[in-house]
Design a protein around this motif. Structure first.
Motif, PDB file in Angstrom:
ATOM      1  N   ARG A   1       0.858  -1.182   0.000  1.00 39.20           N
ATOM      2  CA  ARG A   1       0.000   0.000   0.000  1.00 39.20           C
ATOM      3  C   ARG A   1       0.892   1.229   0.000  1.00 39.20           C
ATOM      4  O   ARG A   1       1.931   1.267   0.654  1.00 39.20           O
ATOM      5  N   TYR A   2       0.465   2.233  -0.722  1.00 39.48           N
ATOM      6  CA  TYR A   2       1.242   3.457  -0.819  1.00 39.48           C
ATOM      7  C   TYR A   2       0.524   4.594  -0.105  1.00 39.48           C
ATOM      8  O   TYR A   2      -0.690   4.734  -0.194  1.00 39.48           O
ATOM      9  N   CYS A   3       1.299   5.397   0.599  1.00 45.27           N
ATOM     10  CA  CYS A   3       0.758   6.539   1.333  1.00 45.27           C
ATOM     11  C   CYS A   3       0.320   7.610   0.341  1.00 45.27           C
ATOM     12  O   CYS A   3       1.020   7.903  -0.631  1.00 45.27           O
ATOM     13  N   THR A   4      -0.847   8.213   0.585  1.00 42.81           N
ATOM     14  CA  THR A   4      -1.347   9.257  -0.310  1.00 42.81           C
ATOM     15  C   THR A   4      -0.676  10.606  -0.051  1.00 42.81           C
ATOM     16  O   THR A   4      -0.738  11.490  -0.892  1.00 42.81           O
ATOM     17  N   LYS A   5       0.001  10.743   1.096  1.00 44.24           N
ATOM     18  CA  LYS A   5       0.657  12.019   1.407  1.00 44.24           C
ATOM     19  C   LYS A   5       2.116  12.057   0.936  1.00 44.24           C
ATOM     20  O   LYS A   5       2.546  13.004   0.315  1.00 44.24           O
TER      21      LYS A   5
ATOM     22  N   ALA B   1       5.216   6.757   0.247  1.00 42.94           N
ATOM     23  CA  ALA B   1       6.027   5.644   0.757  1.00 42.94           C
ATOM     24  C   ALA B   1       5.227   4.344   0.704  1.00 42.94           C
ATOM     25  O   ALA B   1       4.010   4.336   0.835  1.00 42.94           O
ATOM     26  N   SER B   2       5.937   3.235   0.492  1.00 42.49           N
ATOM     27  CA  SER B   2       5.266   1.939   0.474  1.00 42.49           C
ATOM     28  C   SER B   2       5.158   1.392   1.897  1.00 42.49           C
ATOM     29  O   SER B   2       6.057   1.560   2.712  1.00 42.49           O
TER      30      SER B   2
ATOM     31  N   CYS C   1       1.312   5.235   7.996  1.00 40.62           N
ATOM     32  CA  CYS C   1       2.485   5.246   7.120  1.00 40.62           C
ATOM     33  C   CYS C   1       3.752   5.141   7.968  1.00 40.62           C
ATOM     34  O   CYS C   1       3.883   5.788   9.010  1.00 40.62           O
ATOM     35  N   THR C   2       4.694   4.323   7.522  1.00 44.66           N
ATOM     36  CA  THR C   2       5.947   4.165   8.267  1.00 44.66           C
ATOM     37  C   THR C   2       6.868   5.365   8.100  1.00 44.66           C
ATOM     38  O   THR C   2       7.758   5.571   8.909  1.00 44.66           O
ATOM     39  N   SER C   3       6.644   6.193   7.102  1.00 50.07           N
ATOM     40  CA  SER C   3       7.510   7.333   6.845  1.00 50.07           C
ATOM     41  C   SER C   3       6.992   8.622   7.489  1.00 50.07           C
ATOM     42  O   SER C   3       7.709   9.283   8.219  1.00 50.07           O
ATOM     43  N   CYS C   4       5.729   8.971   7.211  1.00 52.38           N
ATOM     44  CA  CYS C   4       5.203  10.246   7.704  1.00 52.38           C
ATOM     45  C   CYS C   4       4.161  10.094   8.801  1.00 52.38           C
ATOM     46  O   CYS C   4       3.618  11.093   9.283  1.00 52.38           O
ATOM     47  N   GLN C   5       3.826   8.876   9.193  1.00 56.20           N
ATOM     48  CA  GLN C   5       2.862   8.565  10.254  1.00 56.20           C
ATOM     49  C   GLN C   5       1.435   9.015   9.934  1.00 56.20           C
ATOM     50  O   GLN C   5       0.615   9.148  10.837  1.00 56.20           O
TER      51      GLN C   5
END
Length: 79
Positions: free
Chosen positions: A2-6, A9-10, A18-22
């Protein structure tokens, strides 16, 4: 994946954030939480006629030869 819409990140398929931007990810397509499944199962018994079985049973015992119990359960044609 799944990819973050913001941030794009995968993430894992069932990740909630999201693991990158929470950022919170949307619901997983095709996934139903257990509470929704149980709620649906609770209402399906009414659709199957379980709420009419007691009345049909009593009518079947008392007036079985008339076939009223079949009509209560929704059987309107003779097979």
């Amino acid at each position: 994946m799944r990819y973050c819409t913001k941030c794009g990140a995968s993430n894992d398929d069932f990740a909630q954030f999201c693991t990158s931007c929470q950022a919170q990810l949307g619901p997983v397509p095709g996934y139903q939480p257990m509470q929704s499944v149980n709620q649906q199962a609770m209402t399906d018994w009414k659709a199957l006629g379980a709420d009419k079985k007691m009345a049909a049973g009593i009518c079947g015992i008392l007036l079985g030869s008339l076939g009223i119990h079949k009509f209560i359960l929704g059987y309107t044609t003779e097979v």
